[in-house]
Design an enzyme around this catalytic site. Structure first.
Site, PDB file in Angstrom:
ATOM      1  N   HIS A   1       0.850  -1.203   0.000  1.00  0.00           N
ATOM      2  CA  HIS A   1       0.000   0.000   0.000  1.00  0.00           C
ATOM      3  C   HIS A   1       0.883   1.249   0.000  1.00  0.00           C
ATOM      4  O   HIS A   1       1.334   1.714   1.051  1.00  0.00           O
ATOM      5  CB  HIS A   1      -0.949   0.008   1.212  1.00  0.00           C
ATOM      6  CG  HIS A   1      -1.956   1.127   1.181  1.00  0.00           C
ATOM      7  ND1 HIS A   1      -3.316   0.931   1.276  1.00  0.00           N
ATOM      8  CD2 HIS A   1      -1.805   2.474   1.049  1.00  0.00           C
ATOM      9  CE1 HIS A   1      -3.944   2.084   1.210  1.00  0.00           C
ATOM     10  NE2 HIS A   1      -3.046   3.048   1.082  1.00  0.00           N
TER      11      HIS A   1
ATOM     12  N   HIS B   1       1.673   5.100  -2.371  1.00  0.00           N
ATOM     13  CA  HIS B   1       1.161   6.022  -3.398  1.00  0.00           C
ATOM     14  C   HIS B   1       2.299   6.607  -4.218  1.00  0.00           C
ATOM     15  O   HIS B   1       3.368   6.929  -3.679  1.00  0.00           O
ATOM     16  CB  HIS B   1       0.348   7.135  -2.750  1.00  0.00           C
ATOM     17  CG  HIS B   1      -0.931   6.634  -2.148  1.00  0.00           C
ATOM     18  ND1 HIS B   1      -2.118   6.595  -2.843  1.00  0.00           N
ATOM     19  CD2 HIS B   1      -1.194   6.106  -0.925  1.00  0.00           C
ATOM     20  CE1 HIS B   1      -3.063   6.077  -2.067  1.00  0.00           C
ATOM     21  NE2 HIS B   1      -2.531   5.777  -0.893  1.00  0.00           N
TER      22      HIS B   1
ATOM     23  N   TRP C   1      -5.221  17.305   6.485  1.00  0.00           N
ATOM     24  CA  TRP C   1      -5.507  16.917   5.093  1.00  0.00           C
ATOM     25  C   TRP C   1      -5.279  18.090   4.134  1.00  0.00           C
ATOM     26  O   TRP C   1      -4.881  17.888   2.980  1.00  0.00           O
ATOM     27  CB  TRP C   1      -6.938  16.395   4.957  1.00  0.00           C
ATOM     28  CG  TRP C   1      -7.037  14.921   5.218  1.00  0.00           C
ATOM     29  CD1 TRP C   1      -7.337  14.312   6.403  1.00  0.00           C
ATOM     30  CD2 TRP C   1      -6.816  13.853   4.273  1.00  0.00           C
ATOM     31  NE1 TRP C   1      -7.316  12.946   6.250  1.00  0.00           N
ATOM     32  CE2 TRP C   1      -7.007  12.628   4.962  1.00  0.00           C
ATOM     33  CE3 TRP C   1      -6.471  13.810   2.926  1.00  0.00           C
ATOM     34  CZ2 TRP C   1      -6.873  11.380   4.338  1.00  0.00           C
ATOM     35  CZ3 TRP C   1      -6.335  12.569   2.300  1.00  0.00           C
ATOM     36  CH2 TRP C   1      -6.532  11.375   3.007  1.00  0.00           C
ATOM     37  N   SER C   2      -5.558  19.292   4.605  1.00  0.00           N
ATOM     38  CA  SER C   2      -5.366  20.465   3.756  1.00  0.00           C
ATOM     39  C   SER C   2      -3.892  20.626   3.384  1.00  0.00           C
ATOM     40  O   SER C   2      -3.539  20.829   2.216  1.00  0.00           O
ATOM     41  CB  SER C   2      -5.910  21.700   4.488  1.00  0.00           C
ATOM     42  OG  SER C   2      -5.369  22.852   3.944  1.00  0.00           O
ATOM     43  N   LYS C   3      -3.004  20.504   4.368  1.00  0.00           N
ATOM     44  CA  LYS C   3      -1.568  20.589   4.069  1.00  0.00           C
ATOM     45  C   LYS C   3      -1.131  19.398   3.220  1.00  0.00           C
ATOM     46  O   LYS C   3      -0.320  19.540   2.297  1.00  0.00           O
ATOM     47  CB  LYS C   3      -0.772  20.643   5.384  1.00  0.00           C
ATOM     48  CG  LYS C   3       0.746  20.510   5.252  1.00  0.00           C
ATOM     49  CD  LYS C   3       1.484  21.848   5.193  1.00  0.00           C
ATOM     50  CE  LYS C   3       2.952  21.726   4.806  1.00  0.00           C
ATOM     51  NZ  LYS C   3       3.908  21.705   5.891  1.00  0.00           N
ATOM     52  N   PHE C   4      -1.679  18.239   3.501  1.00  0.00           N
ATOM     53  CA  PHE C   4      -1.384  17.012   2.751  1.00  0.00           C
ATOM     54  C   PHE C   4      -1.649  17.236   1.259  1.00  0.00           C
ATOM     55  O   PHE C   4      -0.814  16.947   0.399  1.00  0.00           O
ATOM     56  CB  PHE C   4      -2.299  15.906   3.314  1.00  0.00           C
ATOM     57  CG  PHE C   4      -1.928  14.497   2.960  1.00  0.00           C
ATOM     58  CD1 PHE C   4      -0.619  14.056   2.978  1.00  0.00           C
ATOM     59  CD2 PHE C   4      -2.919  13.581   2.630  1.00  0.00           C
ATOM     60  CE1 PHE C   4      -0.295  12.720   2.677  1.00  0.00           C
ATOM     61  CE2 PHE C   4      -2.602  12.256   2.322  1.00  0.00           C
ATOM     62  CZ  PHE C   4      -1.298  11.834   2.347  1.00  0.00           C
TER      63      PHE C   4
ATOM     64  N   GLU D   1     -11.172   4.189   6.205  1.00  0.00           N
ATOM     65  CA  GLU D   1     -10.167   5.106   6.763  1.00  0.00           C
ATOM     66  C   GLU D   1     -10.936   6.270   7.391  1.00  0.00           C
ATOM     67  O   GLU D   1     -10.872   7.405   6.922  1.00  0.00           O
ATOM     68  CB  GLU D   1      -9.229   5.599   5.637  1.00  0.00           C
ATOM     69  CG  GLU D   1      -7.990   6.333   6.127  1.00  0.00           C
ATOM     70  CD  GLU D   1      -7.150   6.908   4.970  1.00  0.00           C
ATOM     71  OE1 GLU D   1      -7.594   6.844   3.806  1.00  0.00           O
ATOM     72  OE2 GLU D   1      -6.058   7.438   5.239  1.00  0.00           O
TER      73      GLU D   1
ATOM     74  N   HIS E   1      -6.300   0.158   4.472  1.00  0.00           N
ATOM     75  CA  HIS E   1      -6.506   0.627   5.854  1.00  0.00           C
ATOM     76  C   HIS E   1      -7.489  -0.244   6.634  1.00  0.00           C
ATOM     77  O   HIS E   1      -7.135  -0.898   7.584  1.00  0.00           O
ATOM     78  CB  HIS E   1      -6.940   2.102   5.918  1.00  0.00           C
ATOM     79  CG  HIS E   1      -5.903   3.041   5.409  1.00  0.00           C
ATOM     80  ND1 HIS E   1      -4.721   3.251   6.077  1.00  0.00           N
ATOM     81  CD2 HIS E   1      -5.840   3.807   4.292  1.00  0.00           C
ATOM     82  CE1 HIS E   1      -3.979   4.113   5.391  1.00  0.00           C
ATOM     83  NE2 HIS E   1      -4.631   4.460   4.301  1.00  0.00           N
TER      84      HIS E   1
HETATM   85 ZN   LIG Z   1      -3.406   5.147   0.888  1.00  0.00          ZN
END
Ligand SMILES: [Zn+2]
Ligand SMILES: *[C@@H]1O[C@H](CO)[C@@H](O)[C@H](O)[C@H]1NC(C)=O
Ligand SMILES: *[C@@H]1O[C@H](CO)[C@@H](O)[C@H](O)[C@H]1NC(C)=O
Ligand SMILES: *[C@@H]1O[C@H](CO)[C@@H](O)[C@H](O)[C@H]1NC(C)=O
Ligand SMILES: *[C@@H]1O[C@H](CO)[C@@H](O)[C@H](O)[C@H]1NC(C)=O
Length: 511
Positions: A112, A114, A204-207, A359, A384
């Site tokens: 897993h 990305h 998540w925004s920074k991600f 998730e 996840h």
């Molecule tokens: Zn993932």
């Protein structure tokens, strides 16, 4: 008391208990019952059925001595890395002897991952941004973007001015400071994660910003190929021999601005992997899982499904299947996409799915049904599956169907599903020997590298004091077993892994 589940251990335990009862001819004493329950739990846990050989037993003793020492020390100091945020725990993990052994351990596969979160960001900063024709733009939204072009990239409303990075570096006061600030912008790492990331939205925004920032660097054709190569290099050095990568396959571009199509990218992965295997003969290879963003409209996803079907026909050995990526809580549910996701079955075409599902911390929502729908769509694995424990019927069903969860502990902690990893729901799954593999999701964005940090969290934190060499061996075997390689390829992989494992065991047992 005895479950009549399908798995070996319950049958085994039943025999044990039955034998004991008939032997003593009467009810068991409290001590005996206590022993039986302990034995039963030991056999139920992940790897509990494995029998170690003499060398492995010796290595296990050494490993467990180190582990117990480190855990007892942590109980005194209360500085226990799995209970701390990874950003603050990392320097402690780096000093751990257990971690050192986990790094040497042949871990099998990482299933897993990305596409653009797997090479340490240091490489992007110190190598990629120093290449010729790299331009930087500070957008009107305050986000940094990059683009390789000659003479200059096209401007847009968002990017009114592109600056050659070479020129920009000449003008900054302190290049080291500038490079460090780039590095900070390429990862989520901070010394004060609780302050900076107040909630899941903030992190998540920074991600998402990071993905947008580094995308222009990675999708430049020469960098793209080097990036894929470098990703294999980093995992290989971490004793991982095979990877399955969720890939968006966004357009790769040339200096002239020319863009390549999706097939070019797949061929790129294939060629670079072949080149890597030539110089690293024990490396098995990579496969990609074509992925699109779950927030898109169902009609768009229907198109992506057809693309995935086409890619699998054209590149059957490279493209393993399809997934939907992006934050589940704010995206569409699998059920919403059902019409698109049923296309292959309707057309009688086989397209394996590898869905991210569960998730989330929100129970009982439409998103919380993603695990259910992933299973209904015959998902090969569950990405996840963080919410799986809240669904006992799905847990039993996935176990019966032998559909593993891909546990990515550091990702779950950084993205704020759980803070103390001793409380990770996979603890229950490990205790019951549920099918699972360990992976690292986007290690580079979390300031990690390869797979060993996640193995450390699982071994020390989630598995607790009872997880031993058996657990680790089972996890490595699982990563081969649950990969999407063909049976013959799995056998080859297992043989290569076993050779490395024996070497590792000899080293740990004698050293
Ligand atoms: Zn993932
Ligand atoms: C980046 O790394 C490649 C090898 O992967 C090397 O050939 C190249 O010279 C490096 N470039 C810079 C600017 O460091
Ligand atoms: C740049 O800043 C770093 C610390 O951030 C410092 O160690 C270094 O000496 C500085 N370099 C110059 C040329 O001022
Ligand atoms: C880093 O990101 C911030 C916005 O979060 C931006 O203001 C700053 O210019 C960026 N710095 C670099 C060197 O990329
Ligand atoms: C799932 O698998 C079953 C049994 O092989 C099959 O009948 C069904 O069509 C599959 N469903 C999908 C959506 O692929």
């Amino acid at each position: 008391m005895l479950g009549n589940g399908p798995s070996g251990w319950s049958a085994l335990c039943f025999l044990l208990l039955a034998a004991a009862v008939s032997f003593f001819g009467s009810a068991l004493s409290m001590d005996e019952t206590r022993e039986h329950l302990l034995t039963k739990e030991k056999m139920m846990q992940l790897g509990g059925q494995l029998v170690l050989n003499i060398k492995e037993e010796r290595a296990n003793e050494k490993l467990m001595t180190l582990k117990v020492t480190e855990m007892k020390e942590a109980m005194k100091t209360l500085l226990f890395p799995p209970s701390m945020h990874f950003f603050r725990a990392k320097h402690l993990i780096d000093r751990s002897q257990v971690f050192n052994i986990l790094r040497m351990m042949p871990k099998g596969a990482a299933l897993h991952l990305h596409d653009i979160g797997i090479v340490t960001m240091d490489w992007l900063v110190r190598n990629v941004t120093y290449r010729p024709h790299c331009h930087i733009c500070f957008t009107t939204k305050g986000i940094v973007q990059f683009r390789f072009a000659h003479p200059t990239p096209r401007t847009s409303e968002e990017c009114p001015k592109w600056i050659l990075l070479e020129d920009y570096r000449r003008r900054v006061q302190n290049v080291t400071d500038f490079d460090d600030s780039l590095l900070r912008n390429f990862t989520l790492v901070t010394q004060h994660p609780e302050v900076i990331y107040t909630d899941q939205n903030a992190v998540w925004s920074k991600f998402k910003t990071i993905f947008s920032t580094i995308s222009g660097l990675i999708h430049y054709a020469p960098v793209f190929r080097d990036y894929v190569f470098q990703s294999m290099q980093e995992f290989y050095e971490d004793n991982v021999l095979y990877m399955e990568i969720r890939a968006r396959l966004l357009p790769v571009y040339e200096l002239s601005g020319e863009q390549h199509d999706i097939q070019w990218s797949v061929k790129g992965y294939q060629e670079v992997a072949e080149k890597f295997v030539e110089t690293h003969p024990e490396f098995i290879g990579i496969k990609i899982i074509y992925s699109d963003h779950r927030s898109k409209d169902v009609t768009v996803i229907a198109g992506s499904i057809r693309t995935a079907m086409g890619l699998r026909t054209k590149f059957p050995t490279v493209v393993a299947g399809f997934d939907l990526v992006g934050r589940e809580d704010t995206g569409h549910s699998l059920h919403y996409h059902n019409r698109a996701l049923m296309i292959p079955a309707k057309d009688g075409v086989k397209l394996p799915y590898f869905f991210h599902a569960g998730e989330t911390d929100w129970q009982g929502t439409s998103i919380d049904k993603n695990i259910l729908d992933a299973l209904m769509l015959n998902t090969t694995r569950i990405g996840h599956g963080f919410a799986l424990n809240k669904h006992p019927a799905l847990r039993a069903y996935s176990r019966k169907k032998d559909v593993p969860v891909e546990v990515c502990p550091i990702s779950n902690q950084v993205l704020k599903l759980v803070s103390d990893l001793r409380n990770h729901p996979a603890a229950t799954l490990m205790a019951t020997g549920h099918p699972m593999v360990i992976s690292s999701d986007d290690p580079a964005i979390f300031g990690a590298k390869g797979l060993s940090y996640d193995f450390y969290e699982v071994f020390m934190g989630i598995g607790g004091m009872k997880a031993d060499l058996r657990t680790l061996k089972q996890l490595a075997i699982n990563s081969i077993k649950y990969s999407s390689l063909l049976e013959t390829e799995k056998n080859t992989f297992m043989a290569v892994w076993k050779k490395r494992w024996d070497k590792f065991i000899a080293h740990v047992a004698t050293d």
